[in-house]
Design an enzyme around this catalytic site. Structure first.
Site, mmCIF file in Angstrom:
data_model
loop_
_atom_site.group_PDB
_atom_site.id
_atom_site.type_symbol
_atom_site.label_atom_id
_atom_site.label_comp_id
_atom_site.label_asym_id
_atom_site.label_seq_id
_atom_site.Cartn_x
_atom_site.Cartn_y
_atom_site.Cartn_z
ATOM 1 N N HIS A 157 0.803 -1.222 0.000
ATOM 2 C CA HIS A 157 0.000 0.000 0.000
ATOM 3 C C HIS A 157 0.839 1.276 0.000
ATOM 4 O O HIS A 157 0.311 2.338 0.314
ATOM 5 C CB HIS A 157 -0.906 0.033 1.235
ATOM 6 C CG HIS A 157 -2.068 -0.902 1.161
ATOM 7 N ND1 HIS A 157 -3.238 -0.589 0.504
ATOM 8 C CD2 HIS A 157 -2.246 -2.144 1.663
ATOM 9 C CE1 HIS A 157 -4.089 -1.594 0.616
ATOM 10 N NE2 HIS A 157 -3.509 -2.552 1.303
ATOM 11 N N LYS A 166 -7.968 13.417 4.991
ATOM 12 C CA LYS A 166 -7.078 12.264 4.831
ATOM 13 C C LYS A 166 -6.070 12.295 5.969
ATOM 14 O O LYS A 166 -5.957 13.286 6.690
ATOM 15 C CB LYS A 166 -6.362 12.280 3.477
ATOM 16 C CG LYS A 166 -5.673 13.600 3.152
ATOM 17 C CD LYS A 166 -5.128 13.605 1.737
ATOM 18 C CE LYS A 166 -6.204 13.798 0.713
ATOM 19 N NZ LYS A 166 -6.549 12.592 -0.034
ATOM 20 N N ARG A 167 -5.353 11.214 6.135
ATOM 21 C CA ARG A 167 -4.325 11.163 7.165
ATOM 22 C C ARG A 167 -3.342 12.319 6.985
ATOM 23 O O ARG A 167 -3.017 12.691 5.855
ATOM 24 C CB ARG A 167 -3.596 9.819 7.085
ATOM 25 C CG ARG A 167 -2.535 9.574 8.138
ATOM 26 C CD ARG A 167 -2.144 8.108 8.136
ATOM 27 N NE ARG A 167 -1.833 7.626 6.802
ATOM 28 C CZ ARG A 167 -0.620 7.635 6.256
ATOM 29 N NH1 ARG A 167 0.405 8.126 6.924
ATOM 30 N NH2 ARG A 167 -0.424 7.158 5.049
ATOM 31 N N LYS A 200 1.058 14.072 1.522
ATOM 32 C CA LYS A 200 -0.308 14.403 1.088
ATOM 33 C C LYS A 200 -0.480 15.915 0.893
ATOM 34 O O LYS A 200 -1.435 16.365 0.290
ATOM 35 C CB LYS A 200 -1.320 13.855 2.079
ATOM 36 C CG LYS A 200 -1.332 12.318 2.109
ATOM 37 C CD LYS A 200 -2.319 11.772 3.111
ATOM 38 C CE LYS A 200 -2.276 10.266 3.190
ATOM 39 N NZ LYS A 200 -2.841 9.584 2.002
ATOM 40 N N THR A 248 -8.547 6.289 -1.610
ATOM 41 C CA THR A 248 -9.937 5.858 -1.793
ATOM 42 C C THR A 248 -10.892 7.016 -1.537
ATOM 43 O O THR A 248 -12.019 7.014 -2.033
ATOM 44 C CB THR A 248 -10.302 4.679 -0.874
ATOM 45 O OG1 THR A 248 -9.976 5.007 0.479
ATOM 46 C CG2 THR A 248 -9.575 3.419 -1.292
ATOM 47 N N LYS A 292 -14.550 8.169 -3.367
ATOM 48 C CA LYS A 292 -15.801 8.469 -2.656
ATOM 49 C C LYS A 292 -16.337 9.838 -3.049
ATOM 50 O O LYS A 292 -17.548 10.011 -3.264
ATOM 51 C CB LYS A 292 -15.563 8.408 -1.140
ATOM 52 C CG LYS A 292 -15.157 7.044 -0.622
ATOM 53 C CD LYS A 292 -14.602 7.132 0.794
ATOM 54 C CE LYS A 292 -13.867 5.866 1.170
ATOM 55 N NZ LYS A 292 -13.081 5.996 2.410
#
Length: 846
Positions: free
Chosen positions: A390, A581-582, A587, A691, A695
């Protein structure tokens, strides 16, 4: 035979059915026959009141909301239990090959709504409760979601087991029942503070504990060799052990009568209480063993910057995979099962590197406990495991020091050494004495300390290794594990992630679901590619108006939730710009912040009039790992910027920054349907898939993003006109790294960037204190590992395009509808079909 007619009567596993099956009392097949309650309003009311009276021990007139919720949950689960036991019985009868999904995380979300959806009972329950004077929505809100995951990894695992049940594929999910989960996030003076997430405090009606089916998990000690029938063997003499107590959860398929199982393990001491010591007055010492053992399943991802934290993480990982492998062999398989055929019965899917210690554990079971020859055991093991990677970040590929492994799991280290020795012999046989290649491919790393590379072990042992988006899988082959791809042609494949439409469209967005059903009819929830049929509606004026009404409704719904939850709100006429998100530097929440600061600067400097700015509300949702200092500094800056922007009259009604604490699935189900713009802005080549991006698109948000992870596939499907692309491509990122990236050069050459960073540095968002964010500013100017400054200008320009598009209401609505219509590919049902066809070969079992 209908589901309601099926009992849990023990049945023979052989074809003729002549031999009786002796089942443990704890085995699900040995439970008394169960039939579903009557599916009528009156039948439901009788069951509900019975559970309230005899389960909770209260009359309706004296019951609390929690009493009512627990009684409702247990009543609804009764409707699933006959299906669950029937599923277990049929699986035991057929012995069909199934999936054992090994994951350290399962981010399940609330269970009540999903159970009602799966059973088709929502209307009956709502009407029945209303007759009792109870509001279903109130009881739904009472549920506390299980704190068993952190982010995408756990949410993906939950989506996958949902899809497998819906597709009637045998599956048991294995994980840990964390008593306090990840943590409950709060903010103090804008800084993240971690609190225990006591999700079990008011009861957990969806779990079935089975202490009589506990597994013993051993640790430490030493190994010794002995001779048996002329063969030299090894055995492990453990130093201490704990009990793993299973808690079963039902995983219902969508209205298909199948219910799979999620089995989570809780740790307790084998000798929890010493009465002699207690009577001597040393009360703490009397329960020391219990406290020590229970630490294993206390929290998800204990802070591992200390040696003790690292050891606890490894204890957790071995604890759940050892218990799971033994459970499958001892309790799921028939007592007389020939383990030579284990690959015909199960595939253990390793969800990232956390469960990889299961590889030497299965070898130990086969060789040391079942007396298999090593070579035979290795052939079985290689067919029983598959590995999902991942990440592309080297630091996220777990390694364990040889010292720690040898101390905690000495026999497993011996097995890993032998696996590595035999593997390197194969490498030498094929490539000769290429010492550099051998060092690169060795499971055992020598520097900076001698350690075991778990991703390498998973790759050597796994039948397949898959990435989770097209770009990620390609980079996995080309950049992360290229030697292994060359050595194992065909082993590396791609399976792009997906999300379950049952939770993330039907449950999260009932208004949109109703609109889709009005257009397409029923059936699309289990055949999401049918969303393609919505494409003509992107030109239909009435449909577009209804679509806009759905989005407005979802914004108002979110605003009500935020008012009740945090005292904040979302303005109806604002573009809702969401980044959830984390919290991680790759990110690039910092890049989003620089955009907000730039907009704020444009207004406060007089460069633009407030009325010329498209009104936006920015929503962040993220937790930072407790030991991740820079991530926590970014959270502090987000809150600091929000405090200043939200209090400044100059931007009132134009800009708002919200950061609701403790973002979870429950909040996501309100945020995602309301969003207009989805922020997917990681540096190209760093995000495996994502993901959340799926969504948002499925719920009608447009994406602004880089060519990274599954963004690429989203953009290819929805079209360039319906996606805001910006930023460096992965080859350009690598070229800039190679050339020598100097972030300060971008700061010096871009006036907007210069002004934004200067505002942070001079204390605009910290009360004039210039030193508060020095570390973050220095990191951006002199390190900026993930090139936020290099992509800043392209990002700002893309956001300006977002503004223009949003002002054209018809254009925006058309693009949003096409995002929904063209992203049916991202159903987790499709992902599961890919796993089944390419890796598992586990057909449905009806």
């Amino acid at each position: 035979m209908s589901v309601n007619d099926q009992s849990a009567t023990p049945v023979s596993p052989n074809a003729a059915g002549e031999a009786a099956v002796k089942l443990k009392a704890s085995h699900p097949l040995a439970l008394a026959p169960v039939t579903s309650p009557a599916s009528s309003v009156d039948g439901f009311i009788r069951e509900f009141l019975r559970e309230l009276n005899f389960g909770q021990g209260v009359a309706l007139s004296f019951s609390s909301i929690n009493d009512q919720y627990l009684a409702l949950a247990r009543t609804v689960r009764h409707y699933l239990m006959a299906r669950w036991l029937g599923t277990l019985r049929r699986q035991f009868e057929t012995q069909a090959k199934g999936v054992a999904y090994l994951s350290a995380e399962y981010l399940l979300g609330r269970q009540l709504g999903n159970a009602l959806l799966a059973t088709g009972l929502t209307d009956i329950v709502e009407e029945g409760l209303a007759k009792c004077g109870i509001d279903l929505a109130t009881l739904r809100a009472q549920e506390v979601e299980p704190g068993l995951g952190n982010g995408g990894l756990g949410r993906l695992a939950a989506c996958f087991i949902d899809s497998l049940a819906t597709m009637s594929v045998p599956c048991v999910g294995y994980g840990i029942r964390y008593e306090y989960g990840i943590f409950r996030q709060t903010f103090e003076d804008g800084r993240q503070v971690e609190q225990p997430d006591n999700w079990l405090a008011l009861g957990s009606p969806w779990e079935f504990p089975h202490p009589e089916a506990a597994q013993i998990v051993n640790f430490a000690g030493h190994t010794e060799t002995y001779e048996e029938d002329g063969t030299v063997r090894s055995r492990w003499i453990p130093g201490w052990s704990v009990q793993a107590i299973p808690y079963n959860y039902m995983v219902p398929g969508y209205q298909n009568g199948r219910v799979n199982t999620l089995r989570l393990w809780s740790a307790v001491a084998t000798n929890a209480f010493d009465l002699r010591i207690f009577n001597s007055g040393d009360y703490a010492e009397a329960v020391r063993a219990q406290t020590f053992a229970e630490n294993i399943s206390k929290v998800l991802y204990p802070e591992d910057s200390t040696p003790q934290g690292k050891e606890l993480r490894l204890q957790q990982q071995y604890f759940f995979v050892s218990a799971s492998i033994h459970d499958f062999i001892d309790n799921v398989l028939p007592a007389d099962f020939d383990l030579t055929h284990l690959p015909d019965r199960v595939i253990f899917q390793l969800n990232d590197t956390h469960p990889v210690i299961g590889v030497p554990e299965l070898m130990r079971v086969l060789v040391d406990e079942k007396d298999f020859d090593w070579d035979d055991a290795w052939e079985i093991t290689k067919k029983c495991f598959a590995y999902t990677c991942h990440t592309l970040l080297p630091e996220a590929l777990e390694v364990w020091s040889v010292d720690l492994l040898g101390r905690l799991l000495p026999r497993h280290l011996e097995i890993i050494y032998r696996i590595n020795d035999e593997f390197l012999d194969e490498v030498r046989e094929r490539f000769g004495d290429d010492e550099l290649r051998i060092r690169r491919m060795s499971i055992i790393a020598e520097h900076p300390e001698r350690s075991v590379r778990m991703a390498y072990l998973a790759t050597v042992a796994g039948s397949k290794v898959n990435g989770v988006a097209e770009l990620h899988s390609q980079l996995l082959r080309d950049k992360v594990l290229p030697d292994f791809d060359e050595f194992y042609p065909g082993k590396f494949i791609n399976v792009t992630n997906g999300v379950t439409p049952r939770r993330f469209i039907r449950l999260a967005n009932p208004a949109l679901s109703e609109l889709i059903t009005d257009a397409l009819g029923v059936g699309w929830l289990t055949d999401l590619e049918r969303l393609r049929e919505l494409e003509p509606y992107a030109e239909d004026e009435e449909f577009k108006e209804r679509f806009r009404a759905v989005k407005a409704h979802n914004k108002r719904r979110l605003s009500r939730v935020l008012v009740d939850r945090d005292g904040t709100s979302v303005d109806d006429d604002h573009l809702l710009d969401v980044m959830v998100k984390r919290l991680h530097e790759y990110k690039r929440q910092t890049l989003k912040l620089l955009h907000i600061v730039t907009l704020y600067d444009r207004i406060t400097s007089g460069e633009v009039k407030p009325a010329d700015i498209v009104p936006r509300t920015f929503i962040f949702g993220a937790k930072a790992a407790p030991g991740y200092r820079m991530a926590k500094e970014i959270i502090h800056l987000i809150n600091a910027v929000g405090s200043v922007v939200n209090a400044d009259p100059a931007v009132e009604g134009r800009l708002k920054v919200l950061f609701p604490p403790n973002y979870n699935v429950t909040l996501a189900e309100k945020v995602i349907p309301a969003a207009d713009l989805s922020e997917q802005i990681s540096l190209a080549g760093k995000e495996a898939s994502g993901t959340g991006n799926m969504k948002f698109a499925l719920n009608g948000a447009l994406t602004i993003g880089t060519d990274d992870g599954a963004n690429i596939e989203i953009r290819e499907l929805v079209g360039d006109d319906n996606f805001f692309l910006f930023g460096l491509l992965e080859p350009e990122v690598e070229a800039l790294y190679a050339k020598g990236y100097v972030p300060s050069s971008f700061y010096e050459s871009d006036e907007g960037l210069h002004r934004a960073i200067d505002m942070i540095a001079r204390g605009t968002f910290s009360g004039g204190d210039r030193g508060v964010f020095d570390g973050l500013v220095s990191n951006l100017l002199y390190d900026d590992r993930f090139m936020a400054l290099a992509d800043y200008r392209a990002y700002i320009d893309a956001q300006d395009e977002v503004d223009k598009a949003y002002l054209d209401e018809d254009r925006w609505t058309r693009s949003a509808i096409l995002n929904v219509a063209r992203t049916g590919f991202f159903s987790s049902d499709r992902s599961m079909r890919n796993y089944i066809d390419r890796i598992w070969h586990t057909p449905p079992s009806f």
